[in-house]
Design a protein around this motif. Structure first.
Motif, short mmCIF file in Angstrom:
data_model
loop_
_atom_site.label_atom_id
_atom_site.label_comp_id
_atom_site.label_asym_id
_atom_site.label_seq_id
_atom_site.Cartn_x
_atom_site.Cartn_y
_atom_site.Cartn_z
N ASP A 283 0.96 -1.24 -0.11
CA ASP A 283 0.04 -0.16 0.18
C ASP A 283 0.72 1.18 0.07
O ASP A 283 0.46 2.46 -0.40
CB ASP A 283 -1.02 0.00 1.22
N ASP B 178 -4.49 -8.86 0.25
CA ASP B 178 -4.26 -7.57 -0.25
C ASP B 178 -4.50 -7.39 -1.92
O ASP B 178 -4.29 -6.29 -2.14
CB ASP B 178 -2.97 -6.94 0.15
N GLY C 139 -7.14 -3.52 0.85
CA GLY C 139 -5.84 -2.52 0.83
C GLY C 139 -6.14 -1.14 0.76
O GLY C 139 -7.29 -0.52 0.91
N LEU C 140 -5.21 -0.45 0.25
CA LEU C 140 -5.43 1.11 0.27
C LEU C 140 -6.32 1.83 -0.70
O LEU C 140 -6.30 1.38 -2.04
CB LEU C 140 -3.94 1.78 -0.27
N ASN D 5 -5.63 0.73 -4.37
CA ASN D 5 -6.35 -0.44 -4.74
C ASN D 5 -7.72 -0.32 -5.45
O ASN D 5 -8.12 -0.82 -6.57
CB ASN D 5 -6.43 -1.58 -3.53
#
Length: 686
Positions: A191, A499, A503-504, A608
């Motif tokens: 991330d 992930d 995630g981000l 993401n």
């Protein structure tokens, strides 16, 4: 069959090869406590291995704050015993004195060495694992870490390459148990904006071709070896410009990061190190690049080799000529090489911080022997960044990439009475959006304003999570979905979530709601994205709207459904949280999951999943996308611009191309909302 688990042991780092061999022979446990067999020890000594040398010093700063300072080196070898002895005479690898000093400190400390083995290791696989670990460690969560590597060694395809992700994850999990601060969870690493901009990523074919062409030109243009220019302070009389073009997601930042490391390590000499700088006119990206160069020991503190354009121009101007244009008219001490990321953000007119009457690119060229500028015409966002016809013709002539060419031959040009040579290179391959060609084309058509057709479905394939495009009929539902995607730890199971599907992830919005970094709303509180549901449809709710008579008018509502979300940098962190997030870009800071990002915080970064609230300035009328400047709050894109609709289209382009694995959409305009929902149904039925 899954590859065998890698073996990871911890031994002292010593010059005496016999001592290293004895330490391996005596190892009975791996770093995670698993037992080491005789066959494991034999494998470590006879097979290729990857190793991580690390030293740690506990320091107290002048302010009394205590911290651990890590020095780390990652390598690979066919003989771990022999390689450790060679390391003590390896200082010549480093071109910079800072790099050599870091290497000496690592050798002089009470360092340890983590040795990683696996029975499928070959030269290509260990080189790729070394490169992956370099990117991981560069993005380590430890605030003070120096990576003592001069360069990476990315590999092309080979027989066991498909095993690399599984081996990487298995080895990293063991390292995480050994020292979680230096080796944080893989989901945290991936991330990180630093990881995504790492110079150790393997480049694609078009990136490699561009890099080779640039390095060849640099070697021709710059003084060779230790040769010193006749007058090193003399300004440049004829500039040399290389323009690298590419749309959002074509890997421009990774290319520039990779190229900068090669420039620093391969050009110049010990007698005359190359004088190179990396410039970016974007606060978030500046933070990322500064962190990378500090961790690579290429600068001791911010602002040495990574600078904002105005910093660079002022530093390379003679003293004694006042300020602003008076001083900027006297360039001196030109750099050998200047790389400019996000060059479309350079100013083409003066403002309070940059007082030149010309444009920034010309002022930079007057202070550098060669300039490499990364440019995307589709990301020009403001009136001050718009190109005058003469500049567009000089830098971007029509037909320059005709016939699927990716290079435009070097030619003569002139801007503001400054002569220079310019050539163009093009990156075509999409690296950010992990989806099939049909999905990428749909996003590109929407982002460019060409049209919005049925939403295609991505194809599941080996090791690939299908890209998701989802349309929501409520901003609440979009925010909830993004919050779910941002989850990386499941409290119920106590385990990290995959992930590739989490995630981000952040909520973003077009600049259709008021915001000011220099003031607060007259009504108090924070600048917010505010949307209400009235009479069956969503309406943008303004905040401190200025009437034609200059008075403030705040529209209130008693609607039961009122969505409001603070703009970026509008919420306050707790002190401990702020310390932990120091040096991180906006999207990486944990509290920003509760904020709405804008083009000015997210441009140039990956997420993401991106949840985009499309404000009322983007409409659907009579079967076409329409961009309405009257409904935008982005005064810098609208005021004085001859083509404000283009700037709004570029704004949408930036926002829609942030998601690596998915794009979530909500549109305020009733016509666009209805059309997007219709296209979602058409895609699912097709």
């Amino acid at each position: 069959m899954a590859p065998r688990q890698p073996i990871v042991i911890d031994v002292p780092f010593r010059e005496d090869d016999r001592e290293v061999e004895q330490s391996i022979d005596n190892a009975d446990r791996e770093v995670d406590g698993r037992k080491v067999s005789r066959e494991d020890r034999a494998l470590l000594k006879t097979y290729p291995t990857v190793y991580i040398i690390h030293g740690k010093r506990h320091e107290r700063t002048r302010s009394g704050f205590e911290r651990d300072r890590f020095l780390v080196y990652v390598g690979e070898t066919n003989s771990i015993v022999r390689r450790t002895k060679e390391h003590y005479s390896d200082e010549a690898t480093y071109r910079s004195e800072r790099g050599r000093k870091a290497w000496r400190q690592l050798n002089q400390s009470d360092a340890r060495m983590l040795v990683i083995g696996q029975d499928h290791f070959n030269k290509s696989l260990t080189l790729d694992l070394e490169n992956t670990f370099l990117s991981y460690l560069l993005a380590s969560d430890v605030e003070d870490v120096t990576l003592v590597n001069g360069r990476g060694n990315p590999q092309d395809d080979y027989y066991t390459k498909r095993e690399l992700p599984a081996i990487t994850s298995a080895a990293w999990r063991k390292l995480n148990r050994y020292e979680p601060r230096l080796f944080p969870a893989e989901s945290i690493i991936r991330d990180s904006a630093i990881f995504k901009a790492s110079p150790f990523h393997a480049l694609g074919r078009d990136q490699l071709n561009a890099e080779d062409a640039i390095l060849a030109r640099l070697r021709q243009a710059l003084p060779s070896g230790g040769e010193v220019p006749a007058d090193p302070d003399a300004p440049v009389s004829t500039g040399e410009l290389i323009v690298v073009e590419g749309m959002a997601g074509t890997g421009k930042t990774v290319l520039l990061s990779h190229l900068f490391l090669r420039v620093m390590n391969e050009l110049g000499s010990g007698e005359r190190p190359v004088d190179a700088c990396l410039l970016v006119n974007h606060k978030e990206q500046l933070t990322v690049y500064n962190a990378i160069m500090r961790r690579l020991a290429l600068q001791g503190s911010d602002g040495k080799v990574v600078l904002a354009p105005t910093q660079f121009i002022n530093q390379r101007s003679e003293l004694g000529h006042g300020k602003g244009l008076d001083r900027q008219d006297h360039p001196t001490r030109p750099a050998d090489v200047v790389l400019v990321d996000e060059a479309h953000l350079l100013l083409n007119e003066g403002n309070q911080g940059y007082r030149g009457s010309r444009n920034m690119l010309v002022d930079i060229m007057r202070r550098a022997r060669v300039v490499v500028a990364v440019y995307d015409l589709g990301q020009v966002l403001r009136k001050s960044q718009e190109l005058a016809p003469a500049m567009r013709d000089a830098l971007f002539p029509q037909g320059r990439f005709a016939g699927r060419r990716t290079d435009c031959p070097r030619r003569q040009a002139e801007l503001d009475h400054f002569p220079f040579h310019v050539s163009n290179l093009l990156l075509r391959q999409q690296y950010r959006i992990d989806a099939c060609d049909e999905v990428v084309a749909w996003i590109d058509d929407f982002a460019s304003g060409r049209g919005v057709g049925p939403i295609p479905r991505d194809i599941p394939r080996d090791g690939h999570e299908p890209y998701q495009i989802r349309v929501f009929d409520s901003p609440f539902a979009l925010r909830s979905a993004i919050e779910d995607r941002a989850l990386t730890f499941d409290d119920r199971s106590g385990e990290m979530v995959d992930d590739t599907s989490h995630g981000l992830s952040r909520v973003l919005a077009t600049y259709d709601w008021p915001y000011s970094s220099k003031s607060h709303p007259a009504s108090g509180g924070a600048w917010e994205v505010r949307i209400v549901r009235e009479e069956g449809h969503w309406v943008s709710l303004g905040q401190d709207v200025r009437r034609s008579d200059g008075q403030s008018e705040v529209r209130e509502t008693d609607a039961p459904e009122c969505f409001h979300m603070p703009w970026n940098y509008q919420t306050t962190q707790m002190p401990e949280e702020a310390r932990r997030d120091k040096g991180k870009a906006w999207a990486e800071q944990s509290h920003t999951l509760g904020e709405c990002g804008s083009i000015y915080t997210i441009q140039g970064f990956d997420l993401n999943y991106a949840g985009v609230i499309i404000g009322p300035s983007v409409c659907w009328r009579d079967g076409h996308l329409v961009f309405d400047p009257a409904k935008s709050c982005n005064s810098q894109a609208i005021n004085g611009s001859e083509r404000p609709e283009d700037n709004l289209r570029h704004e949408l382009n930036v926002l829609l191309k942030r998601g690596v694995h998915g794009l979530y959409l909500f549109a305020v305009d009733e016509g666009l909302e209805r059309h997007l929902l219709d296209m979602q149904r058409a895609g699912s039925e097709g």
